[in-house]
Write an enzyme that holds these catalytic residues in place. Structure first.
Site, PDB file in Angstrom:
ATOM      1  N   GLU A  85      -6.397  -4.702  10.438  1.00 46.98           N
ATOM      2  CA  GLU A  85      -5.404  -3.645  10.632  1.00 46.98           C
ATOM      3  C   GLU A  85      -5.764  -2.859  11.896  1.00 46.98           C
ATOM      4  O   GLU A  85      -6.531  -1.880  11.822  1.00 46.98           O
ATOM      5  CB  GLU A  85      -5.411  -2.688   9.433  1.00 46.98           C
ATOM      6  CG  GLU A  85      -4.931  -3.305   8.146  1.00 46.98           C
ATOM      7  CD  GLU A  85      -4.159  -2.283   7.315  1.00 46.98           C
ATOM      8  OE1 GLU A  85      -3.041  -2.594   6.920  1.00 46.98           O
ATOM      9  OE2 GLU A  85      -4.670  -1.165   7.110  1.00 46.98           O
ATOM     10  N   HIS A  94      -9.888   1.399   4.552  1.00 50.34           N
ATOM     11  CA  HIS A  94      -8.633   1.687   5.260  1.00 50.34           C
ATOM     12  C   HIS A  94      -8.885   2.776   6.311  1.00 50.34           C
ATOM     13  O   HIS A  94      -9.645   3.714   6.058  1.00 50.34           O
ATOM     14  CB  HIS A  94      -7.556   2.136   4.266  1.00 50.34           C
ATOM     15  CG  HIS A  94      -6.195   2.145   4.886  1.00 50.34           C
ATOM     16  ND1 HIS A  94      -5.776   3.167   5.712  1.00 50.34           N
ATOM     17  CD2 HIS A  94      -5.185   1.248   4.855  1.00 50.34           C
ATOM     18  CE1 HIS A  94      -4.546   2.900   6.143  1.00 50.34           C
ATOM     19  NE2 HIS A  94      -4.165   1.732   5.641  1.00 50.34           N
ATOM     20  N   GLY A 117       1.379   2.753  10.989  1.00 51.53           N
ATOM     21  CA  GLY A 117       2.091   3.998  10.662  1.00 51.53           C
ATOM     22  C   GLY A 117       3.150   4.425  11.663  1.00 51.53           C
ATOM     23  O   GLY A 117       3.414   3.757  12.656  1.00 51.53           O
ATOM     24  N   GLY A 168       2.656  -1.050   4.520  1.00 54.17           N
ATOM     25  CA  GLY A 168       2.635   0.378   4.188  1.00 54.17           C
ATOM     26  C   GLY A 168       4.052   0.884   3.962  1.00 54.17           C
ATOM     27  O   GLY A 168       4.656   0.647   2.911  1.00 54.17           O
ATOM     28  N   ASN A 196       0.859  -1.181   0.000  1.00 54.13           N
ATOM     29  CA  ASN A 196       0.000   0.000   0.000  1.00 54.13           C
ATOM     30  C   ASN A 196       0.899   1.237   0.000  1.00 54.13           C
ATOM     31  O   ASN A 196       1.440   1.607   1.030  1.00 54.13           O
ATOM     32  CB  ASN A 196      -0.908  -0.020   1.243  1.00 54.13           C
ATOM     33  CG  ASN A 196      -1.776   1.218   1.349  1.00 54.13           C
ATOM     34  OD1 ASN A 196      -1.859   2.010   0.408  1.00 54.13           O
ATOM     35  ND2 ASN A 196      -2.431   1.405   2.492  1.00 54.13           N
ATOM     36  N   TRP A 197       1.068   1.819  -1.173  1.00 53.38           N
ATOM     37  CA  TRP A 197       1.977   2.974  -1.300  1.00 53.38           C
ATOM     38  C   TRP A 197       1.388   4.248  -0.702  1.00 53.38           C
ATOM     39  O   TRP A 197       2.070   5.256  -0.605  1.00 53.38           O
ATOM     40  CB  TRP A 197       2.312   3.217  -2.786  1.00 53.38           C
ATOM     41  CG  TRP A 197       3.268   2.230  -3.374  1.00 53.38           C
ATOM     42  CD1 TRP A 197       3.769   1.110  -2.772  1.00 53.38           C
ATOM     43  CD2 TRP A 197       3.864   2.291  -4.680  1.00 53.38           C
ATOM     44  NE1 TRP A 197       4.630   0.462  -3.623  1.00 53.38           N
ATOM     45  CE2 TRP A 197       4.713   1.176  -4.811  1.00 53.38           C
ATOM     46  CE3 TRP A 197       3.763   3.173  -5.755  1.00 53.38           C
ATOM     47  CZ2 TRP A 197       5.447   0.912  -5.956  1.00 53.38           C
ATOM     48  CZ3 TRP A 197       4.492   2.913  -6.909  1.00 53.38           C
ATOM     49  CH2 TRP A 197       5.329   1.792  -7.007  1.00 53.38           C
ATOM     50  N   LYS A 198       0.098   4.217  -0.365  1.00 54.74           N
ATOM     51  CA  LYS A 198      -0.592   5.419   0.141  1.00 54.74           C
ATOM     52  C   LYS A 198      -0.332   6.595  -0.812  1.00 54.74           C
ATOM     53  O   LYS A 198      -0.325   6.401  -2.016  1.00 54.74           O
ATOM     54  CB  LYS A 198      -0.158   5.707   1.575  1.00 54.74           C
ATOM     55  CG  LYS A 198      -0.344   4.480   2.479  1.00 54.74           C
ATOM     56  CD  LYS A 198      -0.180   4.761   3.924  1.00 54.74           C
ATOM     57  CE  LYS A 198      -0.413   3.481   4.708  1.00 54.74           C
ATOM     58  NZ  LYS A 198      -0.331   3.664   6.141  1.00 54.74           N
ATOM     59  N   SER A 219       2.374  -1.877  10.603  1.00 59.95           N
ATOM     60  CA  SER A 219       3.813  -1.923  10.943  1.00 59.95           C
ATOM     61  C   SER A 219       4.465  -3.266  10.610  1.00 59.95           C
ATOM     62  O   SER A 219       5.308  -3.751  11.371  1.00 59.95           O
ATOM     63  CB  SER A 219       4.032  -1.594  12.426  1.00 59.95           C
ATOM     64  OG  SER A 219       3.611  -0.278  12.704  1.00 59.95           O
TER      65      SER A 219
HETATM   66  P1  PGA Z   1       2.301   0.656   7.884  1.00 62.68           P
HETATM   67  O1  PGA Z   1       0.913   0.874   7.138  1.00 62.68           O
HETATM   68  O2  PGA Z   1       2.898  -0.632   7.399  1.00 62.68           O
HETATM   69  O3  PGA Z   1       3.133   1.847   7.504  1.00 62.68           O
HETATM   70  O4  PGA Z   1       1.998   0.614   9.351  1.00 62.68           O
HETATM   71  C1  PGA Z   1       0.027  -0.200   6.956  1.00 62.68           C
HETATM   72  C2  PGA Z   1      -1.265   0.286   6.387  1.00 62.68           C
HETATM   73  O5  PGA Z   1      -1.707   1.389   6.704  1.00 62.68           O
HETATM   74  O6  PGA Z   1      -1.896  -0.410   5.562  1.00 62.68           O
END
Ligand code: PGA
Length: 248
Positions: free
Chosen positions: A164, A94, A170, A232, A8-10, A212
């Site tokens: 999640e 999400h 994050g 992420g 997930n590149w956001k 994470s």
């Molecule tokens: P993260 O994000 O791996 O940076 O915690 C995961 C996500 O939001 O899908």
């Protein structure tokens, strides 16, 4: 079943130049993988990368979709547009989008339009915080039931659920989730699904873990029954992403 590693590149990276570099690096990694599938979910402007780089083992996903099927909605993207760009998966629900105001009802509509267009929704669910009284369990149950409202048994087979926990996502995560916390939630999700759809169908639904994920904890979640990982931050560094892929 192949284990899924979803990137997930956001809202990253900041330019097409950087996106190409990351994509090409992951493409190289993907050539040698076995029993694993890599799904990359770039932001909309970079979706076309999945079409120009052919014969790739990378599967294309999107990070959102508009719930309606037609009409004029400035700035929005329909599921049939995504399908025409070879998008096969869409992340819905999400927590970062829920924070922007997307409700379970909105997510439910996204799921229905996504399924209609033969795209697999990756439904994200998860509590905002853990309490000591187990109230996070009915919270997650409500998310599942509302988001899947009207989804038939037949269509449920085309859905994946990503657990999640918001507190584990994050840079500002409270802490990492433990494998025990994941196992408990996986059992609970299957129970909620089997009460509505029956045990057999519920058993067939992949449960992904996200929050994470890194090269150190990836293996633990997979060994404890995660059917895949939603990554992420560490999906934007080809080196870290390769370590996650090779970790199990
Ligand atoms: P993260 O994000 O791996 O940076 O915690 C995961 C996500 O939001 O899908």
């Amino acid at each position: 079943m192949d284990k899924l590693i979803i990137a997930n590149w956001k809202s990253n990276p900041k330019s097409i130049k950087e996106a190409r570099v990351i994509w090409n690096d992951i493409l190289k990694i993907s050539k040698n993988i076995k029993n694993k599938k890599i799904i990359i979910c770039p932001p909309f402007p970079f979706i076309f990368l999945g079409n120009v780089i052919k014969n790739s083992k990378i599967i294309l996903g999107a990070q959102s979709v508009f719930p309606e099927a037609e009409g004029s909605y400035t700035g929005e993207v329909f599921a049939n547009m995504l399908k025409s760009m070879n998008v096969n998966y869409v992340i819905v629900g999400h927590s970062e989008r829920r924070k922007l105001g997307e409700t379970d009802e909105y997510i439910n509509k996204q799921i229905l339009t996504t399924i209609k267009n033969k795209i697999t929704p990756i439904l994200c669910i998860g509590e905002i915080r853990r309490d000591h009284d187990g109230r996070y369990l009915p919270f997650v149950k409500e998310q599942i039931l509302k988001c899947l409202d009207g989804v038939s048994r037949l269509n449920l087979k085309n859905i994946m659920i990503a657990y999640e926990p918001v507190w584990a996502i994050g840079k500002n995560a409270v802490r990492e989730a433990t494998s025990e916390e994941f196992v408990e939630m996986k059992i609970y999700i299957k129970k909620v699904l089997s009460d509505v759809y029956g045990v057999k169908v519920a058993q067939s639904i992949p449960i992904i873990y996200g929050g994470s994920v890194n090269s150190k904890n990836a293996k633990i979640f997979i060994e404890n029954g995660a059917d895949g990982l939603l990554v992420g931050r560490d999906s934007l560094s080809p080196k870290k992403f390769r370590e996650i892929i090779n970790a199990f």
